[in-house]
Scaffold this active site. Structure first.
Site, PDB file in Angstrom:
ATOM      1  CG  ASP A 110     -27.607  60.418  37.997  1.00  0.00           C
ATOM      2  OD1 ASP A 110     -28.371  61.562  37.400  1.00  0.00           O
ATOM      3  OD2 ASP A 110     -27.200  60.263  39.067  1.00  0.00           O
ATOM      4  CE1 TYR A 120     -24.523  63.364  30.890  1.00  0.00           C
ATOM      5  CE2 TYR A 120     -23.492  61.457  32.158  1.00  0.00           C
ATOM      6  CZ  TYR A 120     -23.454  62.921  31.556  1.00  0.00           C
ATOM      7  OH  TYR A 120     -22.246  63.564  31.472  1.00  0.00           O
ATOM      8  CG  ASP A 121     -24.586  56.978  33.945  1.00  0.00           C
ATOM      9  OD1 ASP A 121     -23.961  57.663  33.639  1.00  0.00           O
ATOM     10  OD2 ASP A 121     -24.711  56.307  35.110  1.00  0.00           O
ATOM     11  CB  SER A 174     -17.037  61.484  38.253  1.00  0.00           C
ATOM     12  OG  SER A 174     -18.134  60.925  38.031  1.00  0.00           O
ATOM     13  CG  LEU A 175     -17.251  57.576  42.767  1.00  0.00           C
ATOM     14  CD1 LEU A 175     -18.374  57.514  43.625  1.00  0.00           C
ATOM     15  CD2 LEU A 175     -16.260  56.618  42.820  1.00  0.00           C
ATOM     16  CD  GLU A 188     -18.301  56.226  52.093  1.00  0.00           C
ATOM     17  OE1 GLU A 188     -17.096  55.361  52.062  1.00  0.00           O
ATOM     18  OE2 GLU A 188     -17.977  57.262  52.105  1.00  0.00           O
ATOM     19  CE  LYS A 191     -22.684  58.741  43.323  1.00  0.00           C
ATOM     20  NZ  LYS A 191     -22.506  60.243  43.430  1.00  0.00           N
ATOM     21  CG  ASP A 221     -28.531  63.735  44.845  1.00  0.00           C
ATOM     22  OD1 ASP A 221     -27.811  63.991  44.007  1.00  0.00           O
ATOM     23  OD2 ASP A 221     -29.897  63.546  44.526  1.00  0.00           O
ATOM     24  NE  ARG A 245     -17.344  67.046  40.196  1.00  0.00           N
ATOM     25  CZ  ARG A 245     -17.612  65.771  40.574  1.00  0.00           C
ATOM     26  NH1 ARG A 245     -16.677  64.989  40.609  1.00  0.00           N
ATOM     27  NH2 ARG A 245     -18.638  65.542  41.002  1.00  0.00           N
ATOM     28  CD  GLU A 252     -21.664  64.925  46.971  1.00  0.00           C
ATOM     29  OE1 GLU A 252     -20.304  65.062  46.869  1.00  0.00           O
ATOM     30  OE2 GLU A 252     -22.570  64.857  46.306  1.00  0.00           O
ATOM     31  CE1 TYR A 305     -15.360  62.484  48.516  1.00  0.00           C
ATOM     32  CE2 TYR A 305     -17.630  62.889  49.310  1.00  0.00           C
ATOM     33  CZ  TYR A 305     -16.788  63.091  48.561  1.00  0.00           C
ATOM     34  OH  TYR A 305     -16.771  63.919  47.075  1.00  0.00           O
ATOM     35  CE  LYS A 349     -15.462  56.264  48.889  1.00  0.00           C
ATOM     36  NZ  LYS A 349     -15.636  57.063  49.834  1.00  0.00           N
ATOM     37  CE  LYS A 379     -25.647  57.746  40.412  1.00  0.00           C
ATOM     38  NZ  LYS A 379     -26.383  58.971  40.349  1.00  0.00           N
ATOM     39  CB  CYS A 423     -61.072  84.916  43.487  1.00  0.00           C
ATOM     40  SG  CYS A 423     -60.678  83.990  44.928  1.00  0.00           S
ATOM     41  CB  CYS A 446     -63.950  86.215  47.150  1.00  0.00           C
ATOM     42  SG  CYS A 446     -62.704  87.011  46.135  1.00  0.00           S
ATOM     43  CB  CYS A 496     -57.880  86.795  44.002  1.00  0.00           C
ATOM     44  SG  CYS A 496     -59.284  87.670  44.834  1.00  0.00           S
ATOM     45  CB  CYS A 549     -60.181  87.250  48.694  1.00  0.00           C
ATOM     46  SG  CYS A 549     -60.226  85.534  48.429  1.00  0.00           S
TER      47      CYS A 549
HETATM   48  S1  IVH Z   1     -15.699  59.010  47.215  1.00  0.00           S
HETATM   49  C1  IVH Z   1     -12.937  60.016  43.139  1.00  0.00           C
HETATM   50  N1  IVH Z   1     -17.741  58.798  48.698  1.00  0.00           N
HETATM   51  O1  IVH Z   1     -20.335  61.504  44.138  1.00  0.00           O
HETATM   52  C2  IVH Z   1     -14.166  60.397  43.727  1.00  0.00           C
HETATM   53  N2  IVH Z   1     -17.939  60.198  46.652  1.00  0.00           N
HETATM   54  O2  IVH Z   1     -20.196  60.457  41.303  1.00  0.00           O
HETATM   55  C3  IVH Z   1     -14.372  59.803  45.195  1.00  0.00           C
HETATM   56  N3  IVH Z   1     -20.119  61.305  46.444  1.00  0.00           N
HETATM   57  O3  IVH Z   1     -17.498  63.160  43.095  1.00  0.00           O
HETATM   58  C4  IVH Z   1     -15.460  60.113  45.852  1.00  0.00           C
HETATM   59  N4  IVH Z   1     -21.304  60.499  48.338  1.00  0.00           N
HETATM   60  O4  IVH Z   1     -19.036  64.194  44.758  1.00  0.00           O
HETATM   61  C5  IVH Z   1     -17.513  59.423  47.704  1.00  0.00           C
HETATM   62  N5  IVH Z   1     -19.552  58.620  50.038  1.00  0.00           N
HETATM   63  C6  IVH Z   1     -19.025  59.145  49.089  1.00  0.00           C
HETATM   64  C7  IVH Z   1     -19.917  59.947  48.289  1.00  0.00           C
HETATM   65  C8  IVH Z   1     -19.219  60.527  47.246  1.00  0.00           C
HETATM   66  C9  IVH Z   1     -21.410  61.382  47.129  1.00  0.00           C
HETATM   67  C10 IVH Z   1     -20.199  62.302  45.231  1.00  0.00           C
HETATM   68  C11 IVH Z   1     -18.733  62.889  45.152  1.00  0.00           C
HETATM   69  C12 IVH Z   1     -18.334  62.116  43.873  1.00  0.00           C
HETATM   70  C13 IVH Z   1     -19.542  61.877  43.092  1.00  0.00           C
HETATM   71  C14 IVH Z   1     -19.113  60.937  42.101  1.00  0.00           C
END
Ligand code: IVH
Length: 717
Positions: free
Chosen positions: A34, A37-38, A83-84, A114, A116, A118, A137, A181, A233, A322, A346, A440, A443, A458, A463
């Site tokens: 990630d 990617y970012d 997304s976040l 909290e 995140k 995966d 999504r 999730e 969530y 948040k 991350k 093999c 054997c 094999c 065997c």
């Molecule tokens: S809140 C507007 N809370 O991460 C999005 N997302 O990278 C608010 N995710 O789309 C999401 N754990 O699929 C939230 N504790 C958590 C999460 C969580 C995993 C995922 C979710 C979100 C993506 C963003």
């Protein structure tokens, strides 16, 4: 960089980002981290800022990647699924805190922190207290409809307790949405892969990929079997299918509803109470929610969560921060990609660099030879790793893996780590590729290539590795489930030459077992009972036990449903087999070839010769035969919720065979309620009426007892 160079680089970046979006969202098999990617995304954003005229309307910097799949119908989200923004170190978190304080004009902001997860984002809707729809999504605006699949989740209640309305005092609200999730626990993931290994099916790459694949599976039985989990969530009310506060009102008519969605709900004053509301309705939320009102505390929580990571039975790739207060969230708003009030922190990827000391070869039950990497032991995500799977010979070639190489290993959530990359830059000149084995390793019989499955095999039926593998498979849990023959005892039987084939198990004699060192009456009895009971296993388990190539438990089930006996299966043509769900031409060919091969037909004939019935079990006893003294006899029973150990119809059949009357709804006549997971209003009603309630454990116990009493029990049959 001049304009021309910028333009070229931007084109290149857009192409790359789109390719990685595809790999992540469509295939769930990302090639880069990630963080990398970012970096690409950031580089493109910087260029777009420097050369605004070169920026494209649909630049990937302004859109979330899409998981849309044309095999599924789609529906528009009630509010965009965003997304976040990601961050990778504490300075970025500090900058976020400053942005929030500035944006809100406050000295201090309260945050929640909290894990995140995966996994894969899922939105679910409830109307009048009933689960009605689930979406992926998708592209954020429109998602794929996966209602039936999500309905199989043990943690998604299909009907809610009546009090759900109390959460939304607004009378217009008869519908609400929750988001969360979906994920596979690491233990379930490992179990599924173990089954696939036994069935010599390709393993699932990692839990996230498996989750995404499962959500898009067309066979709901398979989805149910995978047992996905979900943490929710978010919860918000809907009016006419749209997020309540996004409904066009005099103030926001004309504004683009999707460009700057509030992504919040006014029902709950803060995120903490939103989570509490989810919990009160019986939805599962992640238990590690923390609150921080100053940066130091925030940093401490992030550190704690990272430390917790290794102990969890699910993958998390970071923490989500948040702004707790929902009014504040609404004021901060969102960009087209992510809400401004949230930040993903991350964690560092769980990878390690080590030396590949050598490659050993393992021979499976169908003779497939799998290379295994022997590594210089290295600490990875809390445990020492010294071996990694290399899947097959082709993969070694593709990655150009050579002994002596420096390799990057990751833990994909499975117990067995894998090599994701060879550091070619660190390779010394004298590392030579390993030659493909021609014989093999066990054997020494010549090996040949199995082009379809890109595997080396094999072909020697005798065997020792193949013999042992076949036996281990035969006694395994989903096959004949012979207790007392786990690992070591089977190994010693093999060593002593007591058994060479599954049929030999049925030829074991008490006298022989009793003479073995360390074997008493008890252990001999256990094995002999286990062997006898193997004959009573359901037909599908027996089909699985045969260990046909590529046949896992699901395919075995399909075959068992379609063909009532081994004879019918042996007579099936390849095209008949290929027409079955999830079989396909390749697998059909392998099944058919195997059953006709000398090894396959000998195994079958041998099993039949020892009295191991290879056909569908005869129906359970008829009612008159069920002894009347069993607990279920003539009891009026209702089943609700989901049972872990069997489907409802199976439970119904089992009880009916014992003389119970199983009905669909609770009335004054109901005597017993079997309440599985997610039991809803029926449970409440039964409680009110004082009806006897059995949870799954108690039910199974009663069932076992009643079967013994009625003479259906295994002990007496
Ligand atoms: S809140 C507007 N809370 O991460 C999005 N997302 O990278 C608010 N995710 O789309 C999401 N754990 O699929 C939230 N504790 C958590 C999460 C969580 C995993 C995922 C979710 C979100 C993506 C963003």
């Amino acid at each position: 960089m001049d304009r021309k160079q910028a333009q070229l680089r931007m084109e290149e970046l857009r192409g790359e980002i789109q390719r990685h979006n595809q790999l992540y969202y469509q295939k769930s098999l990302p090639e880069i981290s990630d963080q990398l990617y970012d970096q690409l995304d950031q580089e493109l954003q910087d260029l777009e800022t420097a050369w605004p005229e070169l920026r494209l309307e649909d630049s990937p910097t302004t859109q979330v990647g899409s998981d849309r799949d044309e095999n599924f119908p789609s529906a528009i989200h009630s509010a965009p699924m965003l997304s976040l923004q990601n961050s990778y170190d504490l300075t970025e978190v500090e900058a976020f805190d400053q942005r929030m304080r500035r944006g809100l004009g406050q000295n201090r902001v309260t945050y929640t922190v909290e894990p995140k997860m995966d996994g894969v984002a899922v939105a679910a809707r409830y109307r009048d207290g009933q689960f009605v729809m689930a979406l992926t999504r998708g592209d954020g605006r429109q998602g794929d409809v996966i209602t039936e699949n999500v309905a199989t989740f043990p943690e998604v209640p299909l009907e809610l307790p009546e009090n759900w309305r109390d959460l939304f005092p607004n009378k217009d609200v008869n519908e609400f949405e929750i988001r969360g999730e979906a994920y596979l626990t690491l233990s379930r993931f490992a179990q599924l892969n173990e089954e696939r290994r036994l069935a010599e099916q390709p393993e699932l790459a990692n839990p996230r990929n498996a989750t995404a694949g499962t959500l898009k599976t067309l066979d709901t039985n398979e989805v149910r079997r995978r047992r996905l989990s979900i943490f929710f969530y978010q919860i918000f009310p809907l009016v006419d299918g749209m997020r309540a506060e996004e409904k066009p009102s005099p103030e926001n008519v004309g504004s683009d509803l999707f460009s700057s969605p509030p992504q919040t709900s006014s029902e709950f004053p803060d995120h903490q109470s939103e989570m509490a509301a989810l919990i009160s309705l019986g939805f599962k939320t992640n238990p590690f929610l923390r609150v921080a009102s100053e940066p130091l505390e925030l940093a401490q929580h992030l550190q704690d969560l990272e430390a917790l990571r290794a102990d969890l039975d699910y993958q998390i790739d970071g923490a989500v921060i948040k702004v707790d207060n929902r009014q504040a969230q609404m004021r901060l708003k969102s960009t087209s990609k992510a809400p401004r009030w949230g930040l993903a922190f991350k964690f560092a990827a769980e990878e390690a660099l080590t030396t590949l000391k050598g490659v050993t070869l393992q021979v499976g039950r169908t003779g497939v030879i799998t290379p295994v990497a022997e590594l210089e032991p290295v600490l990875l995500a809390g445990s020492t790793v010294s071996r990694a799977t290399l899947h097959n010979w082709d993969e070694m070639g593709r990655k150009d893996i050579r002994p002596g190489d420096q390799v990057v290993v990751v833990k994909g959530g499975d117990i067995i780590p894998k090599i994701i990359q060879v550091r070619l830059d660190l390779r010394s000149g004298d590392n030579v590729p390993l030659a493909e084995p021609t014989v093999c390793p066990i054997c020494s019989a010549p090996v040949s290539r199995d082009e379809q499955a890109s595997a080396l095999r094999c072909r020697n039926l005798f065997c020792p590795a193949v013999v042992a593998g076949r036996l281990r498979h035969f006694v395994s849990r989903d096959a004949c489930d012979i207790e007392g023959l786990g690992g070591q005892s089977l190994d010693s039987f093999l060593e002593l030459g007591l058994v060479n084939s599954p049929a030999d198990l049925f030829r074991l004699k008490r006298e022989t077992l009793a003479t073995l060192p360390g074997w008493g009456d008890k252990s001999s009895d256990r094995v002999l009972t286990g062997v006898t009971q193997a004959s009573l296993r359901p037909w599908e388990s027996k089909v699985f036990a045969l260990g046909m190539p590529q046949v896992g438990i699901t395919t075995a089930r399909t075959l068992a449903q379609e063909f009532p006996s081994i004879q019918a299966l042996q007579e099936a043509t390849k095209s008949e087999l290929a027409a079955l769900p999830d079989v396909g031409a390749t697998v059909a060919g392998q099944i058919s070839d195997y059953l006709k091969s000398p090894g396959g037909s000998a195994l079958v004939a041998d099993l039949i010769s020892v009295g191991f019935l290879l056909e569908k079990e005869t129906e359970s006893l008829t009612l008159d035969e069920a002894a009347e003294e069993n607990w279920f006899f003539e009891r009026v029973v209702v089943i609700t919720g989901t049972l872990e150990s069997m489907g409802r119809s199976e439970a119904k059949k089992a009880m009916e065979a014992l003389g119970a009357k199983v009905t669909g709804s609770i009335t004054g006549k109901t005597q017993v309620l079997i309440a599985g997971e997610k039991a809803g209003s029926k449970l409440t009603k039964a409680e009110k009426l004082g009806i006897e309630i059995l949870d799954e454990k108690a039910f199974l116990h009663r069932l076992e007892e009643a079967r013994q009493d009625s003479g259906q029990g295994q002990a007496s049959s």
